[in-house]
Design a protein around this motif. Structure first.
Motif, PDB file in Angstrom:
ATOM      1  N   ASP A 100       7.322  -1.750   8.090  1.00 52.05           N
ATOM      2  CA  ASP A 100       7.028  -3.095   8.589  1.00 52.05           C
ATOM      3  C   ASP A 100       6.200  -3.062   9.870  1.00 52.05           C
ATOM      4  N   LYS A 101       5.555  -1.920  10.143  1.00 51.66           N
ATOM      5  CA  LYS A 101       4.751  -1.793  11.356  1.00 51.66           C
ATOM      6  C   LYS A 101       3.281  -1.548  10.997  1.00 51.66           C
ATOM      7  N   TYR A 102       2.412  -2.029  11.863  1.00 50.07           N
ATOM      8  CA  TYR A 102       0.976  -1.825  11.669  1.00 50.07           C
ATOM      9  C   TYR A 102       0.502  -0.643  12.502  1.00 50.07           C
ATOM     10  N   ARG A 103       0.025   0.384  11.839  1.00 51.04           N
ATOM     11  CA  ARG A 103      -0.502   1.545  12.552  1.00 51.04           C
ATOM     12  C   ARG A 103      -1.848   1.205  13.189  1.00 51.04           C
ATOM     13  N   PRO A 104      -2.027   1.506  14.485  1.00 48.54           N
ATOM     14  CA  PRO A 104      -3.300   1.213  15.141  1.00 48.54           C
ATOM     15  C   PRO A 104      -4.485   1.869  14.423  1.00 48.54           C
ATOM     16  N   SER A 105      -5.550   1.083  14.233  1.00 47.33           N
ATOM     17  CA  SER A 105      -6.816   1.545  13.639  1.00 47.33           C
ATOM     18  C   SER A 105      -6.690   1.990  12.181  1.00 47.33           C
ATOM     19  N   HIS A 106      -5.580   1.630  11.527  1.00 49.08           N
ATOM     20  CA  HIS A 106      -5.424   1.857  10.088  1.00 49.08           C
ATOM     21  C   HIS A 106      -5.721   0.562   9.327  1.00 49.08           C
ATOM     22  N   ALA A 107      -5.612   0.643   8.003  1.00 50.75           N
ATOM     23  CA  ALA A 107      -5.869  -0.518   7.159  1.00 50.75           C
ATOM     24  C   ALA A 107      -4.610  -1.339   6.891  1.00 50.75           C
ATOM     25  N   ASP A 108      -3.496  -1.008   7.551  1.00 48.54           N
ATOM     26  CA  ASP A 108      -2.229  -1.698   7.277  1.00 48.54           C
ATOM     27  C   ASP A 108      -2.348  -3.214   7.456  1.00 48.54           C
ATOM     28  N   THR A 110      -5.064  -5.195   7.828  1.00 51.90           N
ATOM     29  CA  THR A 110      -6.094  -5.867   7.029  1.00 51.90           C
ATOM     30  C   THR A 110      -5.698  -5.954   5.552  1.00 51.90           C
ATOM     31  N   TYR A 111      -5.063  -4.909   5.019  1.00 57.78           N
ATOM     32  CA  TYR A 111      -4.585  -4.973   3.631  1.00 57.78           C
ATOM     33  C   TYR A 111      -3.532  -6.068   3.483  1.00 57.78           C
ATOM     34  N   GLN A 112      -2.610  -6.145   4.440  1.00 63.36           N
ATOM     35  CA  GLN A 112      -1.559  -7.150   4.384  1.00 63.36           C
ATOM     36  C   GLN A 112      -2.162  -8.552   4.406  1.00 63.36           C
ATOM     37  N   GLN A 113      -3.156  -8.761   5.252  1.00 60.56           N
ATOM     38  CA  GLN A 113      -3.788 -10.072   5.360  1.00 60.56           C
ATOM     39  C   GLN A 113      -4.560 -10.425   4.094  1.00 60.56           C
ATOM     40  N   LYS A 114      -5.217  -9.447   3.501  1.00 67.15           N
ATOM     41  CA  LYS A 114      -6.041  -9.710   2.318  1.00 67.15           C
ATOM     42  C   LYS A 114      -5.220  -9.898   1.044  1.00 67.15           C
ATOM     43  N   TYR A 115      -4.240  -9.017   0.827  1.00 69.51           N
ATOM     44  CA  TYR A 115      -3.526  -9.009  -0.445  1.00 69.51           C
ATOM     45  C   TYR A 115      -2.112  -9.576  -0.375  1.00 69.51           C
ATOM     46  N   GLY A 116      -1.542  -9.687   0.828  1.00 68.23           N
ATOM     47  CA  GLY A 116      -0.174 -10.171   0.950  1.00 68.23           C
ATOM     48  C   GLY A 116       0.851  -9.132   0.567  1.00 68.23           C
ATOM     49  N   ILE A 117       0.389  -7.905   0.324  1.00 67.63           N
ATOM     50  CA  ILE A 117       1.266  -6.790  -0.040  1.00 67.63           C
ATOM     51  C   ILE A 117       0.514  -5.504   0.265  1.00 67.63           C
ATOM     52  N   ARG A 118       1.232  -4.456   0.615  1.00 66.21           N
ATOM     53  CA  ARG A 118       0.575  -3.173   0.875  1.00 66.21           C
ATOM     54  C   ARG A 118       1.534  -2.035   0.549  1.00 66.21           C
ATOM     55  N   ASP A 119       0.966  -0.942   0.139  1.00 67.51           N
ATOM     56  CA  ASP A 119       1.725   0.285  -0.097  1.00 67.51           C
ATOM     57  C   ASP A 119       1.667   1.091   1.196  1.00 67.51           C
ATOM     58  N   TYR A 120       2.768   1.093   1.943  1.00 66.75           N
ATOM     59  CA  TYR A 120       2.779   1.757   3.245  1.00 66.75           C
ATOM     60  C   TYR A 120       2.880   3.278   3.137  1.00 66.75           C
ATOM     61  N   ARG A 121       3.152   3.810   1.949  1.00 62.53           N
ATOM     62  CA  ARG A 121       3.314   5.252   1.774  1.00 62.53           C
ATOM     63  C   ARG A 121       1.938   5.940   1.845  1.00 62.53           C
ATOM     64  N   GLY A 122       1.597   6.422   3.018  1.00 62.38           N
ATOM     65  CA  GLY A 122       0.317   7.103   3.176  1.00 62.38           C
ATOM     66  C   GLY A 122      -0.880   6.186   3.103  1.00 62.38           C
ATOM     67  N   GLY A 123      -0.637   4.881   3.135  1.00 58.29           N
ATOM     68  CA  GLY A 123      -1.747   3.933   3.075  1.00 58.29           C
ATOM     69  C   GLY A 123      -2.125   3.526   1.671  1.00 58.29           C
ATOM     70  N   GLY A 124      -1.440   4.095   0.656  1.00 58.85           N
ATOM     71  CA  GLY A 124      -1.735   3.694  -0.715  1.00 58.85           C
ATOM     72  C   GLY A 124      -3.179   3.939  -1.099  1.00 58.85           C
ATOM     73  N   ARG A 125      -3.854   2.892  -1.492  1.00 59.59           N
ATOM     74  CA  ARG A 125      -5.242   2.993  -1.955  1.00 59.59           C
ATOM     75  C   ARG A 125      -6.227   3.266  -0.812  1.00 59.59           C
ATOM     76  N   SER A 126      -5.821   2.924   0.407  1.00 58.75           N
ATOM     77  CA  SER A 126      -6.719   3.137   1.549  1.00 58.75           C
ATOM     78  C   SER A 126      -6.698   4.579   2.040  1.00 58.75           C
ATOM     79  N   SER A 127      -5.840   5.406   1.479  1.00 58.59           N
ATOM     80  CA  SER A 127      -5.720   6.796   1.907  1.00 58.59           C
ATOM     81  C   SER A 127      -6.948   7.608   1.501  1.00 58.59           C
ATOM     82  N   ALA A 128      -7.288   8.595   2.318  1.00 58.03           N
ATOM     83  CA  ALA A 128      -8.377   9.513   1.990  1.00 58.03           C
ATOM     84  C   ALA A 128      -8.043  10.367   0.770  1.00 58.03           C
ATOM     85  N   ARG A 129      -6.801  10.308   0.304  1.00 59.84           N
ATOM     86  CA  ARG A 129      -6.430  11.021  -0.930  1.00 59.84           C
ATOM     87  C   ARG A 129      -7.324  10.580  -2.091  1.00 59.84           C
ATOM     88  N   GLU A 130      -7.757   9.323  -2.067  1.00 56.15           N
ATOM     89  CA  GLU A 130      -8.620   8.783  -3.124  1.00 56.15           C
ATOM     90  C   GLU A 130      -9.917   9.563  -3.254  1.00 56.15           C
TER      91      GLU A 130
END
Length: 364
Positions: A100-108, A110-130
């Motif tokens: 429930d926390k927003y990491r500084p300079s991450h997409a947490d 902005t994703y929450q604002q855009k989609y109303g939901i976010r995968d906080y585990r490693g940033g989900g789709r915003s992770s460099a794992r992609e």
């Protein structure tokens, strides 16, 4: 979610999240009868994979590529190529403290604002794992470009204030060998040692640092790129800026060119071995948005990784002030693994424009 596809004729669509079951890519438009070297694809993924040295994240992923379609008896069939890369070493509990926390300079936020939901585990789709999916697709694009003699080379040219000297780029294979002989992926050995020491120092301090990747592309024919909205350098810029943590792109003379006069900066045309060349290459191999046959050169700047192992002030989803501390496994400097991602996105851009140009030349 829009924006998961890249390219017009040689196009890719990536899917998956950092802590999901797998990530992957669909490659559409790859011409038939291209030799698909699976060992080469895996070797490219091995250069990006985590856990490869003391100065990268210690997440252990084999990044084993599984080709599901589009290849028969070692050759592309012209149908969509599907590549799956299973996730093997997720540690989702490492992220429970930021649910429930927003990491500084991450997409947490902005994703929450855009989609109303976010995968906080490693940033989900915003992770460099992609980006592993992009590297697999880029390897296929490289195999296509290799058929046409196009070479791509990138290396870490700076980390923080440490900059590599200008390199003799006559032999790209020799530079590649030097790059792969050190964990900094810098083609100048002395500078590489300085970079490694700095990154390790930053890592031990619980901090991160940024850097730059320089790229050269050789044997690109004149004529790739479109003159208005799909300029070759514009599409290369979009490709680079789509990579996680990229904050800057410049080609040719870049921002330094803005300090020069036209009499200094103009690339004079000359005839060399019956070929039209330019005496200098401040244009970076692209003029009017179209390749001119000279080497394409550009630089990509990466910011410091946003996750640091220190307490930081932030807000939670209720807007309340709180503190956050980085946990888990993260890169202290992303550029050492980003080199191959830069090459992959370069290959994908050039493969797409090569096919688009074939529509004009009727080349087969």
């Amino acid at each position: 979610m829009a924006g998961n596809s890249f390219g017009t004729l040689f196009s890719i669509t990536t899917f998956g999240e950092s802590h999901g079951k797998a990530i992957g890519v669909i490659i559409d438009g790859c011409p038939p009868n291209i030799d698909i070297d699976e060992d080469f694809i895996q070797s490219e993924l091995d250069k990006r994979r985590p856990g490869q040295s003391k100065i990268t994240t210690q997440r252990k992923e084999s990044d084993t590529a599984q080709i599901l379609s589009g290849v028969f008896e070692g050759k592309s069939t012209g149908t969509p190529i599907a590549i799956l890369i299973p996730n093997e070493d997720q540690r989702s509990k490492d992220y429970s403290h930021i649910a429930d926390k927003y990491r500084p300079s991450h997409a947490d936020f902005t994703y929450q604002q855009k989609y109303g939901i976010r995968d906080y585990r490693g940033g989900g789709r915003s992770s460099a794992r992609e980006t592993a999916a992009r590297v697999a697709a880029g390897a296929v694009a490289k195999l296509f470009l290799k058929k046409h003699g196009i070479e791509i080379f990138a290396h870490v040219s700076s980390v923080g204030p440490i900059e590599a000297p200008n390199l003799d780029t006559t032999d790209l294979n020799a530079l590649l060998e030097r790059r792969e002989n050190n964990i900094a992926r810098c083609a100048d050995p002395a500078t590489a040692n300085e970079m490694i020491a700095l990154i390790d120092e930053v890592r031990k301090a619980g901090d991160t640092i940024g850097g730059q990747v320089s790229t050269i592309v050789r044997h690109v024919p004149a004529g790739l790129g479109e003159p208005v909205f799909d300029k070759l350098h514009a599409d290369l810029g979009k490709a680079m800026l789509s990579i996680n943590a990229v904050h800057g792109f410049e080609y040719g003379s870049g921002f330094i060119g803005s300090q020069m006069r036209g009499s200094e900066h103009n690339d004079i045309f000359i005839k060399e071995n019956d070929n039209v060349r330019t005496r200098t290459n401040f244009s970076g191999g692209i003029q009017g948005g179209i390749s001119n046959g000279m080497d394409i050169t550009f630089r990509t700047a990466f910011k410091p990784v946003a996750t640091i192992m220190r307490d930081q002030e932030t807000l939670n989803e209720s807007g309340e002030a709180t503190t956050i501390t980085g946990k888990g496994r993260h890169d202290p400097c992303v550029v050492t693994r980003a080199v191959i991602i830069v090459e992959a996105m370069t290959a994908l851009t050039l493969a797409d424009h090569f096919l688009r140009n074939m529509a004009y030349t009727n080349e087969r």
